[in-house]
Design a protein around this motif. Structure first.
Motif, PDB file in Angstrom:
ATOM      1  N   LEU A   1       0.840  -1.178   0.000  1.00  0.00           N
ATOM      2  CA  LEU A   1       0.000   0.000   0.000  1.00  0.00           C
ATOM      3  C   LEU A   1       0.881   1.237   0.000  1.00  0.00           C
ATOM      4  O   LEU A   1       1.872   1.300   0.730  1.00  0.00           O
ATOM      5  N   ILE A   2       0.530   2.208  -0.833  1.00  0.00           N
ATOM      6  CA  ILE A   2       1.306   3.436  -0.920  1.00  0.00           C
ATOM      7  C   ILE A   2       0.512   4.563  -0.285  1.00  0.00           C
ATOM      8  O   ILE A   2      -0.594   4.875  -0.742  1.00  0.00           O
TER       9      ILE A   2
ATOM     10  N   GLY B   1      11.138   9.620 -16.395  1.00  0.00           N
ATOM     11  CA  GLY B   1      10.391  10.860 -16.498  1.00  0.00           C
ATOM     12  C   GLY B   1       9.042  10.812 -15.820  1.00  0.00           C
ATOM     13  O   GLY B   1       8.292  11.798 -15.835  1.00  0.00           O
ATOM     14  N   GLN B   2       8.721   9.691 -15.193  1.00  0.00           N
ATOM     15  CA  GLN B   2       7.409   9.567 -14.555  1.00  0.00           C
ATOM     16  C   GLN B   2       7.327  10.444 -13.312  1.00  0.00           C
ATOM     17  O   GLN B   2       8.222  10.440 -12.465  1.00  0.00           O
ATOM     18  N   VAL B   3       6.251  11.205 -13.207  1.00  0.00           N
ATOM     19  CA  VAL B   3       6.016  12.069 -12.053  1.00  0.00           C
ATOM     20  C   VAL B   3       5.391  11.248 -10.934  1.00  0.00           C
ATOM     21  O   VAL B   3       4.382  10.564 -11.130  1.00  0.00           O
ATOM     22  N   LEU B   4       5.986  11.317  -9.752  1.00  0.00           N
ATOM     23  CA  LEU B   4       5.498  10.580  -8.591  1.00  0.00           C
ATOM     24  C   LEU B   4       4.670  11.459  -7.665  1.00  0.00           C
ATOM     25  O   LEU B   4       3.720  10.981  -7.046  1.00  0.00           O
ATOM     26  N   VAL B   5       5.054  12.721  -7.543  1.00  0.00           N
ATOM     27  CA  VAL B   5       4.345  13.666  -6.679  1.00  0.00           C
ATOM     28  C   VAL B   5       4.365  15.031  -7.369  1.00  0.00           C
ATOM     29  O   VAL B   5       5.393  15.416  -7.946  1.00  0.00           O
ATOM     30  N   GLU B   6       3.255  15.744  -7.313  1.00  0.00           N
ATOM     31  CA  GLU B   6       3.260  17.107  -7.825  1.00  0.00           C
ATOM     32  C   GLU B   6       2.209  17.946  -7.120  1.00  0.00           C
ATOM     33  O   GLU B   6       1.175  17.455  -6.697  1.00  0.00           O
TER      34      GLU B   6
ATOM     35  N   TYR C   1      10.089   9.823   0.496  1.00  0.00           N
ATOM     36  CA  TYR C   1       8.846   9.204   0.038  1.00  0.00           C
ATOM     37  C   TYR C   1       9.078   8.419  -1.254  1.00  0.00           C
ATOM     38  O   TYR C   1       8.659   7.259  -1.389  1.00  0.00           O
ATOM     39  N   GLY C   2       9.759   9.033  -2.213  1.00  0.00           N
ATOM     40  CA  GLY C   2       9.990   8.372  -3.492  1.00  0.00           C
ATOM     41  C   GLY C   2      10.813   7.113  -3.367  1.00  0.00           C
ATOM     42  O   GLY C   2      10.475   6.068  -3.935  1.00  0.00           O
ATOM     43  N   PHE C   3      11.916   7.180  -2.628  1.00  0.00           N
ATOM     44  CA  PHE C   3      12.786   6.015  -2.484  1.00  0.00           C
ATOM     45  C   PHE C   3      12.124   4.912  -1.657  1.00  0.00           C
ATOM     46  O   PHE C   3      12.402   3.727  -1.854  1.00  0.00           O
ATOM     47  N   ARG C   4      11.259   5.296  -0.718  1.00  0.00           N
ATOM     48  CA  ARG C   4      10.607   4.286   0.132  1.00  0.00           C
ATOM     49  C   ARG C   4       9.549   3.500  -0.621  1.00  0.00           C
ATOM     50  O   ARG C   4       9.413   2.286  -0.436  1.00  0.00           O
TER      51      ARG C   4
ATOM     52  N   PRO D   1       5.611   0.704  -8.194  1.00  0.00           N
ATOM     53  CA  PRO D   1       5.562   0.645  -6.725  1.00  0.00           C
ATOM     54  C   PRO D   1       6.411  -0.514  -6.226  1.00  0.00           C
ATOM     55  O   PRO D   1       6.536  -1.550  -6.889  1.00  0.00           O
ATOM     56  N   ARG D   2       6.977  -0.363  -5.065  1.00  0.00           N
ATOM     57  CA  ARG D   2       7.807  -1.418  -4.486  1.00  0.00           C
ATOM     58  C   ARG D   2       6.949  -2.558  -3.936  1.00  0.00           C
ATOM     59  O   ARG D   2       6.004  -2.322  -3.196  1.00  0.00           O
TER      60      ARG D   2
END
Length: 381
Positions: free
Chosen positions: A23-24, A43-48, A266-269, A309-310
Motif C-alpha cells: 500500500l502506498i 520521467g514519470q512524475v510521482l508527486v506534484e 517518500y519516493g525512495f521508500r 511501486p515497491r
C-alpha cells in the motif's frame, strides 16, 4: 499495412510478490508554493503540487545557463579552456558572486563552477556574453533551448535569475531541464556535487545543504529571491533509482532542504526503477521475405525503464507491435515497429523496435520462391 502484435513476455518485477501488493500512502504535503518529484530515468512524475504554475525561478535560472554552455562545448563552438574576458557589466552585477574582476581572463570551466557551485551572477553574465555576445541575445537562446526541450511555460529574460518582468518557469519545466542536465551532459554533471570552489583566494561552499546531509544527493541547484522564496532542485541516486525533486517557494534555506528530503524519502521508500530491456537486447526473431537469411532479430533501440511501486506488482506485459511483414534488404537499427510496456493495463513505456542485424537481399530464385509462398499463404489465410 498490417500491424501484428506479439506478446513478448510477462515480467515478475519484485522478489516479494508473494507478500501481496504494498500500500502506498498519500505523498507528503510540503510547505512550498509548488513542488514535483520524478524518476529521472523514466520521467514519470510521482508527486506534484501546482507544478504547472508559473513562478520566478531565481538562481535556478543558472541551470539553463550552464546547460547551454555545455551544449556549446559539446558542439565544439566553445572549449572548456577558452579564456573569457570579464566585462564591466559582469563585474558590477550584484547578488551572489564568483568575485571576478574587470579585465580578468577566466577559463570557461572555472566560470562554469562559478555558476554552478557559487551561483555567481558575474560568472553567468560573463559566460552569456562569451557565448552570444550579450546577455540579451543569450536570453533569446535560452528561450529557444527551452522550446526545444519542451519547457512549455518558461520564459527567460536574463542569464542569472535576477528579478524581471516575464522571467518565469514552472516546477514541471524545471524537472524537464534537470533531466536534460543529467542525461545530456554527464561530462559536467559531477560539478553539481562539488561542495566548494575557490577563486581569487575566496573559498565558497555550495549552497545545497543536502550535499552534506545525504551522500546519495549529487546536485543540482539552489535559488533565492524575495519574490521566489527559497528554492531547490535536487537529485539523488539510491539502489539504481535516480530521483529529481523540485521545491519552489519555501520560507528559509533550512526549509527548502528539509522539504526536499521529505519528497526524496517518500519516493525512495515506495517506488523503484526497473530496467525491462537493455539497448540492443534481442526480444525475438521475425520472418524476413526475400532475404539471404530467413529471419531477423528484433531489439529495442534504447534502454527501457519503468517506474513501479515497491513490492506488489503481479508483473508487466510487453507487446511487440511489428509494422507489417518484413522484406529484405534490412539494415541493422532499422525501425520495424515498437514495444509497448503496460502495467495493470496502463502504458508505462513505448519505444522503437529495430532490426538487430543486417539482412541482405537474396538472389533471384530465392526471392521468386518467397513470392510464391507469400501468395499461397495469403490465399489460404
Amino acid at each position: 499495412m498490417i500491424t501484428r502484435i506479439i506478446a513478448c513476455s510477462f515480467l515478475l518485477l519484485c522478489a516479494g510478490l508473494a507478500q501481496g501488493q504494498s500500500l502506498i500512502p498519500a505523498p507528503p504535503q510540503l510547505a512550498a508554493k509548488s513542488y514535483l518529484l520524478l524518476d529521472a530515468n523514466t520521467g514519470q512524475v510521482l508527486v506534484e503540487h501546482e507544478a504547472g504554475t508559473q513562478v520566478p525561478p531565481a538562481s535556478l535560472t543558472k541551470m539553463m545557463t550552464a546547460y547551454i554552455v555545455s551544449e556549446e562545448i559539446l558542439k565544439g563552438s566553445v572549449k572548456e579552456s577558452d579564456m573569457v574576458r570579464i566585462s564591466e557589466k559582469a563585474w558590477r552585477k550584484g547578488g551572489s558572486k564568483m568575485f571576478v574582476k574587470v579585465g580578468d581572463q577566466v577559463p570557461v570551466i572555472d566560470l562554469m563552477r562559478g555558476v554552478i557551485i557559487q551561483s555567481g551572477n558575474d560568472a553567468s553574465i560573463a559566460l552569456a556574453e562569451h557565448v552570444s555576445g550579450s546577455e540579451e541575445v543569450f536570453a533569446e537562446v535560452m528561450n529557444q533551448q527551452a522550446e526545444l526541450l519542451g519547457m512549455q511555460n518558461s520564459h527567460f529574460v536574463n542569464a542569472t535569475g535576477w528579478p524581471a518582468d516575464g522571467h518565469v518557469t514552472t516546477a514541471r519545466d524545471l524537472g524537464v531541464l534537470a533531466r536534460a542536465l543529467i542525461m545530456d551532459h554527464p561530462e559536467h554533471y559531477d560539478i553539481y556535487s562539488e561542495k566548494y570552489f575557490s577563486y581569487s583566494g575566496i573559498n565558497q561552499p555550495n549552497r545545497n545543504r543536502l550535499l552534506w546531509r545525504d551522500s546519495s544527493v549529487d546536485g543540482i541547484k539552489t535559488g533565492h529571491t524575495e519574490e521566489a522564496g527559497y528554492c531547490l532542485v535536487a537529485s539523488a541516486m539510491k539502489r539504481g533509482m535516480r530521483l529529481i525533486a523540485i521545491v519552489v517557494g519555501t520560507d528559509s534555506d533550512e526549509k527548502r532542504a528539509s522539504e526536499t528530503q521529505k519528497l526524496m524519502a517518500y519516493g525512495f521508500r515506495y517506488y523503484q526503477t526497473h530496467k525491462v530491456y537493455g539497448q540492443g537486447e534481442e526480444l525475438q526473431t521475425e520472418r524476413v521475405w526475400g532475404g539471404k537469411e530467413p529471419s531477423v532479430g528484433i531489439a529495442v533501440d534504447k534502454d527501457v525503464f519503468v517506474t513501479i511501486p515497491r513490492g506488489g506488482e503481479d508483473g508487466i506485459k510487453a507487446d511487440l507491435i511489428v509494422d507489417g511483414e518484413l522484406e529484405a534488404p534490412i539494415q541493422k537499427g532499422q525501425p520495424v515497429g515498437k514495444v509497448v510496456v503496460t502495467l495493470d493495463g496502463e502504458t508505462v513505456a513505448d519505444v522503437k523496435a529495430v532490426a538487430a542485424e543486417d539482412v541482405d537481399r537474396a538472389g533471384f530464385f530465392k526471392r521468386m520462391w518467397d513470392s510464391v509462398k507469400r501468395f499461397v499463404m495469403g490465399f489460404f489465410s
